[in-house]
Design an enzyme around this catalytic site. Structure first.
Site, PDB file in Angstrom:
ATOM      1  N   HIS A 220       1.043  -1.199  -0.231  1.00 21.85           N
ATOM      2  CA  HIS A 220      -0.187  -0.131   0.272  1.00 21.85           C
ATOM      3  C   HIS A 220       0.412   1.160  -0.029  1.00 21.85           C
ATOM      4  O   HIS A 220       0.131   2.506  -0.482  1.00 21.85           O
ATOM      5  CB  HIS A 220      -0.984  -0.079   1.256  1.00 21.85           C
ATOM      6  CG  HIS A 220      -0.744  -0.244   2.316  1.00 21.85           C
ATOM      7  ND1 HIS A 220       0.571  -0.695   3.375  1.00 21.85           N
ATOM      8  CD2 HIS A 220      -1.154  -1.532   3.606  1.00 21.85           C
ATOM      9  CE1 HIS A 220       0.478  -0.538   4.377  1.00 21.85           C
ATOM     10  NE2 HIS A 220      -0.659  -2.134   4.367  1.00 21.85           N
ATOM     11  N   LYS A 393      -9.102 -10.502   9.285  1.00 25.39           N
ATOM     12  CA  LYS A 393      -8.445 -11.207   8.168  1.00 25.39           C
ATOM     13  C   LYS A 393      -8.687 -12.775   8.765  1.00 25.39           C
ATOM     14  O   LYS A 393      -8.041 -13.387   7.719  1.00 25.39           O
ATOM     15  CB  LYS A 393      -6.507 -11.065   9.826  1.00 25.39           C
ATOM     16  CG  LYS A 393      -6.270  -9.307   9.584  1.00 25.39           C
ATOM     17  CD  LYS A 393      -5.717  -9.203   8.501  1.00 25.39           C
ATOM     18  CE  LYS A 393      -5.399  -7.200   8.623  1.00 25.39           C
ATOM     19  NZ  LYS A 393      -5.854  -6.556   7.149  1.00 25.39           N
TER      20      LYS A 393
END
Length: 505
Positions: A220, A393
């Protein structure tokens, strides 16, 4: 294991031979990239050329560096005033004109990831997490609620990857009549590198067949370059936007916080904070999370991959490094533009080793968005409540957010008032629950978990309707055994093992 390299000038000890070798690697890489570009044309070729410019810069730095990227002796705790407690910011209250501040904000969600780790195909953001709502549904609901409540115009920006872009764009049609403008842009596509030859493994620019494994989205940290290259940053600036609130789309706690926004907007112009990182107190479950340090008189993000082996245990200690990065970030748009134009965004390279399906060892070079904190002026950490960090997650996380521990309102999850203490239970579901479809098949309904502290489930276990779990519950079905927890059962501080099957007769 990932590891991080520092930014190098040519190392003093680098010999003439090493320099020649480095130059050869770089020249060979550039030739291979040109060959790849020759296999495509038009807009795709233009976009790929832009991507490759960023990749060349990263590869150049990769070849020039050595060893761990931090000198452990130079690490200091951040000064007191560089990490503010959220309570102090909240205590200021909100001005009546908060809507004016909202109109200067855009929300960016990192949407490049697939749901493969949870056994799902396609973008992770399209997995249902609560009452048939996906991560994306909840995000749109939150921002729409904000826009309606304050008569504001906060747009949603999705940073997609080549893995998620097509599927995401198809689904966006369903939000046409919602009060949210939605923009998308794509992060770069970089070539995976053969670990031995240091050349791309791709044979052409295609994404089909074996060649599909030859590409990756570079982490990112790529947001700054791809956001600027897309033209979207300039568009938002022209619309009067000043800040973006960036977060992972799978963090259900990352909602727009008006108090933090107000804090940013109420700073004097010459002391305007260009970067806020939300951090929260570390627990034993978060020992690998990145932390904030003072280094060379700058606030800096320290990731576990940067830590010399001899100091890893010290890094994991909850006493020395008390906080970790939630990856909820508030960043100034004019500052991003300035740093991009000056080419002064400097993020440590994360070297991520992978093995492809055929057994080939490759590396991918990545960067992290939070690592740029040291490049911005007046950067600040804000120590926020744990509730702003609610990532999903695994299916263990999914069980928590689907349960009665949380209530859902206008796309936001909040801890139920009926829970007597604010910490979330520790849930550990075994490998039989890893895939979402298997997980859902094993629960006829989600158990009552309001009074649960700890749940461990291992082996072939199923849950009937309206089961209640309290205190510490451990359920272990040994290999070949199966445990069916009957409908209506209440388990409090229990260990269940062996074989328990409820049969119809």
């Amino acid at each position: 294991m990932n590891f991080v390299l520092n930014r190098g000038g040519l190392n003093a000890g680098m010999t003439e031979f090493q320099e020649k070798l480095r130059q050869q690697h770089e020249n060979s890489m550039h030739q291979e990239l040109e060959k790849l570009l020759s296999t495509t044309k038009g807009v795709e070729a233009e976009n790929s050329r832009k991507d490759f410019e960023g990749f060349k810069h990263l590869f150049h730095r990769f070849l020039q560096v050595k060893g761990p990227s931090v000198d452990w002796a130079k690490i200091n705790r951040p000064p007191e005033d560089s990490i503010q407690p959220y309570e102090r910011i909240h205590a200021k209250g909100l001005p009546e004109a908060i809507a004016a501040s909202l109109n200067k904000l855009a929300v960016v969600k990192l949407n490049g990831g697939l749901g493969t780790s949870m056994g799902c195909k396609g973008p992770k953001s399209l997995i249902s997490v609560r009452n048939e709502n996906t991560f994306l549904d909840l995000t749109v609901q939150q921002i729409e609620h904000l826009n309606k409540t304050y008569s504001a115009d906060v747009p949603l920006v999705l940073m997609n990857s080549f893995n998620t872009d097509e599927d995401t764009k198809k689904i966006l049609q369903k939000y046409t009549h919602h009060r949210v403008k939605i923009h998308t842009f794509n992060q770069s596509r970089y070539p995976r590198i053969n670990k031995e030859s240091l050349l791309p493994v791709a044979t052409n620019m295609g994404l089909i067949g074996e060649n599909g494994e030859a590409w990756y989205p570079p982490g990112h940290g790529d947001i700054y370059t791809s956001f600027c290259n897309s033209g979207l940053l300039d568009k938002l600036l022209s619309e009067g936007k000043e800040y973006i609130f960036v977060s992972n789309i799978d963090n259900l706690g990352a909602t727009v916080d008006l108090h933090i926004l107000n804090h940013l907007m109420s700073q004097p112009a010459d002391k305007r904070c260009e970067f806020v990182m939300e951090v929260t107190d570390k627990t034993r479950a978060d020992v690998k999370g990145g932390t904030l340090i003072q280094y060379d008189n700058k606030l800096r993000l320290l990731e576990i991959a940067q830590v010399p082996k001899a100091h890893v245990d010290e890094f994991k200690s909850v006493t020395k490094f008390k906080i970790f990065n939630t990856n909820n970030l508030w960043i100034s748009l004019p500052a991003i533009k300035r740093l991009h134009e000056q080419n002064t965004l400097d993020m440590e390279i994360i070297v991520n080793p992978k093995t492809l399906d055929g057994g080939l060892n490759v590396i991918q070079l990545e960067t992290a968005v939070g690592a740029a904190i040291k490049c911005f002026d007046n950067a600040l950490g804000i120590n926020v409540p744990r509730s702003r960090f609610l990532p999903v997650k695994t299916t263990s996380d999914l069980l928590l957010v689907m349960s009665n521990l949380y209530s859902l309102e206008a796309g936001s999850l909040t801890m139920s008032e009926k829970r007597e203490f604010p910490t979330t239970p520790h849930v550990k579901l075994g490998s039989s629950f890893t895939k979402v479809q298997d997980f859902l098949r094993r629960f006829e309904s989600i158990p009552d978990m309001l009074e649960l502290d700890h749940l461990t489930v291992s082996g072939d276990v199923t849950f009937g309707k309206q089961v209640a779990l309290k205190g510490t519950v451990i359920i272990i079905a040994n290999h070949g055994d199966r445990i069916d927890i009957p409908a209506g059962a209440m388990l409090e501080n229990k260990i269940v093992s062996g074989n328990l099957r409820i049969l119809d007769h």
